[in-house]
Design a protein around this motif. Structure first.
Motif, PDB file in Angstrom:
ATOM      1  N   ARG A 177      21.398  -5.103   2.330  1.00  0.00           N
ATOM      2  CA  ARG A 177      22.135  -3.928   2.851  1.00  0.00           C
ATOM      3  C   ARG A 177      22.295  -4.004   4.365  1.00  0.00           C
ATOM      4  NH1 ARG A 177      20.543   2.205   3.297  1.00  0.00           N
ATOM      5  NH2 ARG A 177      18.463   1.385   3.706  1.00  0.00           N
ATOM      6  N   LEU A 178      21.243  -4.453   5.072  1.00  0.00           N
ATOM      7  CA  LEU A 178      21.340  -4.609   6.536  1.00  0.00           C
ATOM      8  C   LEU A 178      21.818  -6.013   6.896  1.00  0.00           C
ATOM      9  CD1 LEU A 178      17.941  -3.056   7.713  1.00  0.00           C
ATOM     10  CD2 LEU A 178      20.027  -1.889   7.051  1.00  0.00           C
ATOM     11  N   THR A 179      21.320  -7.005   6.146  1.00  0.00           N
ATOM     12  CA  THR A 179      21.602  -8.401   6.489  1.00  0.00           C
ATOM     13  C   THR A 179      23.105  -8.663   6.557  1.00  0.00           C
ATOM     14  OG1 THR A 179      19.949  -8.681   4.735  1.00  0.00           O
ATOM     15  CG2 THR A 179      20.438 -10.597   6.091  1.00  0.00           C
ATOM     16  N   VAL A 233      13.130  -2.109   7.138  1.00  0.00           N
ATOM     17  CA  VAL A 233      13.534  -0.741   6.786  1.00  0.00           C
ATOM     18  C   VAL A 233      13.015  -0.384   5.396  1.00  0.00           C
ATOM     19  CG1 VAL A 233      15.523   0.745   6.267  1.00  0.00           C
ATOM     20  CG2 VAL A 233      15.494  -0.647   8.341  1.00  0.00           C
ATOM     21  N   SER A 234      12.191   0.646   5.391  1.00  0.00           N
ATOM     22  CA  SER A 234      11.601   1.177   4.159  1.00  0.00           C
ATOM     23  C   SER A 234      10.814   0.121   3.387  1.00  0.00           C
ATOM     24  CB  SER A 234      12.691   1.794   3.266  1.00  0.00           C
ATOM     25  OG  SER A 234      12.086   2.614   2.305  1.00  0.00           O
ATOM     26  N   VAL A 235       9.977  -0.609   4.103  1.00  0.00           N
ATOM     27  CA  VAL A 235       9.093  -1.587   3.449  1.00  0.00           C
ATOM     28  C   VAL A 235       7.653  -1.076   3.500  1.00  0.00           C
ATOM     29  CG1 VAL A 235       8.369  -3.999   3.334  1.00  0.00           C
ATOM     30  CG2 VAL A 235      10.662  -3.437   4.182  1.00  0.00           C
ATOM     31  N   HIS A 238       6.131   1.500   1.236  1.00  0.00           N
ATOM     32  CA  HIS A 238       5.828   1.164  -0.163  1.00  0.00           C
ATOM     33  C   HIS A 238       4.540   0.360  -0.345  1.00  0.00           C
ATOM     34  CE1 HIS A 238       9.613   2.780  -1.551  1.00  0.00           C
ATOM     35  NE2 HIS A 238      10.249   2.105  -0.617  1.00  0.00           N
ATOM     36  N   LEU A 239       3.782   0.113   0.730  1.00  0.00           N
ATOM     37  CA  LEU A 239       2.595  -0.740   0.596  1.00  0.00           C
ATOM     38  C   LEU A 239       1.308   0.053   0.821  1.00  0.00           C
ATOM     39  CD1 LEU A 239       3.695  -4.013   2.462  1.00  0.00           C
ATOM     40  CD2 LEU A 239       4.145  -3.293   0.112  1.00  0.00           C
ATOM     41  N   ASP A 240       0.283  -0.260   0.016  1.00  0.00           N
ATOM     42  CA  ASP A 240      -0.988   0.453   0.210  1.00  0.00           C
ATOM     43  C   ASP A 240      -1.644  -0.024   1.517  1.00  0.00           C
ATOM     44  OD1 ASP A 240      -2.425  -1.906  -0.290  1.00  0.00           O
ATOM     45  OD2 ASP A 240      -2.870  -1.394  -2.362  1.00  0.00           O
ATOM     46  N   GLU A 246      -2.488  -6.405   5.851  1.00  0.00           N
ATOM     47  CA  GLU A 246      -2.241  -7.847   5.699  1.00  0.00           C
ATOM     48  C   GLU A 246      -0.849  -8.225   6.188  1.00  0.00           C
ATOM     49  OE1 GLU A 246      -3.206  -9.775   2.052  1.00  0.00           O
ATOM     50  OE2 GLU A 246      -5.140  -8.762   1.852  1.00  0.00           O
ATOM     51  N   TRP A 247       0.143  -7.375   5.873  1.00  0.00           N
ATOM     52  CA  TRP A 247       1.515  -7.723   6.280  1.00  0.00           C
ATOM     53  C   TRP A 247       1.766  -7.468   7.769  1.00  0.00           C
ATOM     54  CZ3 TRP A 247       4.954 -10.906   4.365  1.00  0.00           C
ATOM     55  CH2 TRP A 247       4.812 -11.303   3.043  1.00  0.00           C
ATOM     56  N   LEU A 248       1.087  -6.484   8.354  1.00  0.00           N
ATOM     57  CA  LEU A 248       1.235  -6.317   9.814  1.00  0.00           C
ATOM     58  C   LEU A 248       0.650  -7.542  10.524  1.00  0.00           C
ATOM     59  CD1 LEU A 248       0.491  -2.496  10.283  1.00  0.00           C
ATOM     60  CD2 LEU A 248       2.650  -3.672  10.800  1.00  0.00           C
ATOM     61  N   GLU A 306       1.396  -2.170  -9.887  1.00  0.00           N
ATOM     62  CA  GLU A 306       0.768  -1.180  -8.991  1.00  0.00           C
ATOM     63  C   GLU A 306       1.079  -1.471  -7.524  1.00  0.00           C
ATOM     64  OE1 GLU A 306      -3.248  -0.248  -9.926  1.00  0.00           O
ATOM     65  OE2 GLU A 306      -2.425   0.591 -11.788  1.00  0.00           O
ATOM     66  N   TYR A 307       1.749  -2.595  -7.278  1.00  0.00           N
ATOM     67  CA  TYR A 307       1.955  -3.042  -5.893  1.00  0.00           C
ATOM     68  C   TYR A 307       2.862  -2.087  -5.108  1.00  0.00           C
ATOM     69  CZ  TYR A 307       3.212  -6.244  -2.068  1.00  0.00           C
ATOM     70  OH  TYR A 307       3.410  -6.819  -0.840  1.00  0.00           O
ATOM     71  N   TYR A 308       4.013  -1.742  -5.711  1.00  0.00           N
ATOM     72  CA  TYR A 308       5.064  -0.995  -5.003  1.00  0.00           C
ATOM     73  C   TYR A 308       4.784   0.499  -5.160  1.00  0.00           C
ATOM     74  CZ  TYR A 308       9.888  -0.739  -3.212  1.00  0.00           C
ATOM     75  OH  TYR A 308      11.009  -0.544  -2.436  1.00  0.00           O
ATOM     76  N   ARG A 309       4.578   1.188  -4.026  1.00  0.00           N
ATOM     77  CA  ARG A 309       4.103   2.565  -4.068  1.00  0.00           C
ATOM     78  C   ARG A 309       4.982   3.451  -3.178  1.00  0.00           C
ATOM     79  NH1 ARG A 309      -0.401   1.749  -6.598  1.00  0.00           N
ATOM     80  NH2 ARG A 309      -1.071   3.913  -6.379  1.00  0.00           N
TER      81      ARG A 309
HETATM   82  C1  LIG Z   1      13.406   0.470  -0.220  1.00  0.00           C
HETATM   83  S1  LIG Z   1      13.796  -1.216  -0.280  1.00  0.00           S
HETATM   84  C2  LIG Z   1      14.687  -1.433   1.223  1.00  0.00           C
HETATM   85  C3  LIG Z   1      15.466  -2.708   1.272  1.00  0.00           C
HETATM   86  C4  LIG Z   1      16.222  -2.958   2.561  1.00  0.00           C
HETATM   87  N1  LIG Z   1      15.338  -3.055   3.697  1.00  0.00           N
HETATM   88  C5  LIG Z   1      17.237  -1.860   2.777  1.00  0.00           C
HETATM   89  O1  LIG Z   1      17.053  -1.053   3.697  1.00  0.00           O
HETATM   90  O2  LIG Z   1      18.195  -1.797   2.009  1.00  0.00           O
HETATM   91  C6  LIG Z   1      12.247  -2.029   0.075  1.00  0.00           C
HETATM   92  C7  LIG Z   1      12.336  -3.528  -0.071  1.00  0.00           C
HETATM   93  O3  LIG Z   1      11.113  -4.106   0.412  1.00  0.00           O
HETATM   94  C8  LIG Z   1      10.776  -5.188  -0.447  1.00  0.00           C
HETATM   95  N2  LIG Z   1       9.348  -5.476  -0.245  1.00  0.00           N
HETATM   96  C9  LIG Z   1       8.282  -4.742  -0.621  1.00  0.00           C
HETATM   97  N3  LIG Z   1       7.144  -5.311  -0.195  1.00  0.00           N
HETATM   98  C10 LIG Z   1       7.504  -6.418   0.493  1.00  0.00           C
HETATM   99  C11 LIG Z   1       6.777  -7.431   1.184  1.00  0.00           C
HETATM  100  N4  LIG Z   1       5.449  -7.406   1.239  1.00  0.00           N
HETATM  101  N5  LIG Z   1       7.465  -8.416   1.792  1.00  0.00           N
HETATM  102  C12 LIG Z   1       8.814  -8.454   1.727  1.00  0.00           C
HETATM  103  N6  LIG Z   1       9.556  -7.537   1.063  1.00  0.00           N
HETATM  104  C13 LIG Z   1       8.910  -6.529   0.460  1.00  0.00           C
HETATM  105  C14 LIG Z   1      11.189  -4.702  -1.814  1.00  0.00           C
HETATM  106  O4  LIG Z   1      11.342  -5.728  -2.745  1.00  0.00           O
HETATM  107  C15 LIG Z   1      12.515  -4.002  -1.500  1.00  0.00           C
HETATM  108  O5  LIG Z   1      13.591  -4.890  -1.562  1.00  0.00           O
END
Ligand SMILES: C[S@@+](CC[C@H](N)C(=O)[O-])C[C@H]1O[C@@H](n2cnc3c(N)ncnc32)[C@H](O)[C@@H]1O
Length: 347
Positions: A177-179, A233-235, A238-240, A246-248, A306-309
């Motif tokens: 969407r952004l890319t 954006v919005s990643v 969704h993570l605990d 870990e991702w930061l 359970e990953y995506y929250r």
């Molecule tokens: C709400 S969507 C937003 C997608 C995109 N950034 C946008 O704004 O359209 C969240 C995205 O983050 C991805 N995602 C979740 N955890 C991730 C991670 N650890 N590393 C990379 N992508 C991840 C999901 O698969 C999903 O595509």
């Protein structure tokens, strides 16, 4: 909460339709400190503007805001002779008070890309996985708006055009969407996501950009010090807590010293739009990090269910926890579509 949200969410387009040399816009606009009275396209006034159309749906969400019961509008913009509707590939649409736009008006503007330059659209199910609905118009409008607002922010704040970044990571790129718009503005863009199906779709649909599938846990295959700008954006929404840390740390590894990161979180504007009860906002401020439970949008593409929250962050939490990894430069409400934007810098 409604009034706080309305400070940052001045207006929302319902639809924007291009019809030859006309743009037809309808949506709603809230008035708190001044009444919306102008619809501007690239800074020029639209014609045939109808204000104060009844809006029971807006009243239901923003009943505490004056005039919410009649906050819908419609407008038509006709391109003056010799002008382009999409200068530089994008039309900027804004709703303002009588004095029009100012230096920071890009934060409330919505942007529409020239349909002639749009790559193909992903399949509806792929769009739904990232924005919650299979709506291609919302996908395009939201993506173009976020990218153009970020472009203006980087210019305003750091004097940096998007094209000045050597290597940009769209972390969690989803269906691109952004890319798809970032690649119009910058030469080297990488999209990375845990959703292998969307990564494959991005490779097929988008002519430019490199797309990388990453596992649920870092490290990923991308090299250290690879990027000087990261968008997410919005990643992290969704993570605990454990995955967030870990991702930061992984984003710290992937970025160069001085790199900028623009990561979004859910704030008041989005909570108001989602009809979140005020108690949720209080809970978010008291606890800092609120895990609302599983989000099933990725159930068909990710093995760990359970990953995506769904996660809420308070500004205090971000400033104390994220600063272990980056300098937290600012949090700007309602900048990333309807989410708040955290600006970080790698030290
Ligand atoms: C709400 S969507 C937003 C997608 C995109 N950034 C946008 O704004 O359209 C969240 C995205 O983050 C991805 N995602 C979740 N955890 C991730 C991670 N650890 N590393 C990379 N992508 C991840 C999901 O698969 C999903 O595509």
């Amino acid at each position: 909460m409604q009034i706080a949200a309305a400070r940052f969410l001045r207006w929302m387009p319902g639809s924007m339709l291009v019809n030859g040399d006309e743009l037809v816009i309808e949506g709603w606009a809230l008035g708190l400190w001044d009444m919306p009275s102008r619809v501007l396209v690239n800074g020029l006034d639209a014609v045939d503007v109808t204000w104060r159309v009844p809006s029971p749906d807006v009243l239901a969400k923003f009943g505490a805001v004056p005039n919410a019961e009649a906050s819908r509008f419609s407008a038509r913009f006709r391109m003056p002779p010799g002008q382009m509707l999409f200068p530089g590939g994008f039309a900027r649409v804004n709703v303002t008070g009588a004095f029009g736009e100012h230096r920071l008006s890009y934060r409330t503007a919505w942007y529409l890309a020239d349909p002639a330059l749009e790559p193909g659209a992903p399949a509806p199910a792929r769009i739904a996985r990232v924005i919650g609905a299979p709506d291609v118009n919302a996908f395009r409008l939201g993506g173009a708006t976020i990218v153009k607002r970020f472009e203006q922010l980087l210019l305003e704040r750091f004097g940096r055009p998007m094209s000045s970044f050597e290597s940009i990571l769209d972390w969690g790129c989803g269906a691109g969407r952004l890319t798809r718009y970032l690649t119009m503005l910058a030469p080297e863009v990488t999209g990375a996501d845990i959703d292998a199906d969307n990564i494959q779709a991005c490779r097929q649909i988008l002519q430019k950009g490199r797309f990388v599938h990453v596992g649920l846990r870092p490290p990923c295959s991308l090299p250290a010090d690879a990027f000087d700008l990261v968008l997410g954006v919005s990643v992290l929404t969704h993570l605990d807590r454990e995955m967030e840390s870990e991702w930061l740390a992984e984003l710290n590894r992937l970025t160069r010293p001085g790199a900028l990161l623009l990561l979004s979180v859910q704030g008041l504007a989005q909570m108001a739009l989602y009809d979140a009860p005020t108690s949720q906002k209080i809970d978010m401020h008291q606890r800092g990090f609120v895990d609302q439970g599983i989000n099933s949008q990725l159930k068909d593409v990710v093995a760990d269910q359970e990953y995506y929250r769904n996660i809420l962050h308070s500004p205090d939490y971000i400033m104390t926890h994220w600063s272990r990894f980056f300098d937290v430069l600012d949090i700007i409400e309602g900048m990333a579509g309807n989410q708040d934007l955290v600006i970080l810098r790698r030290h």
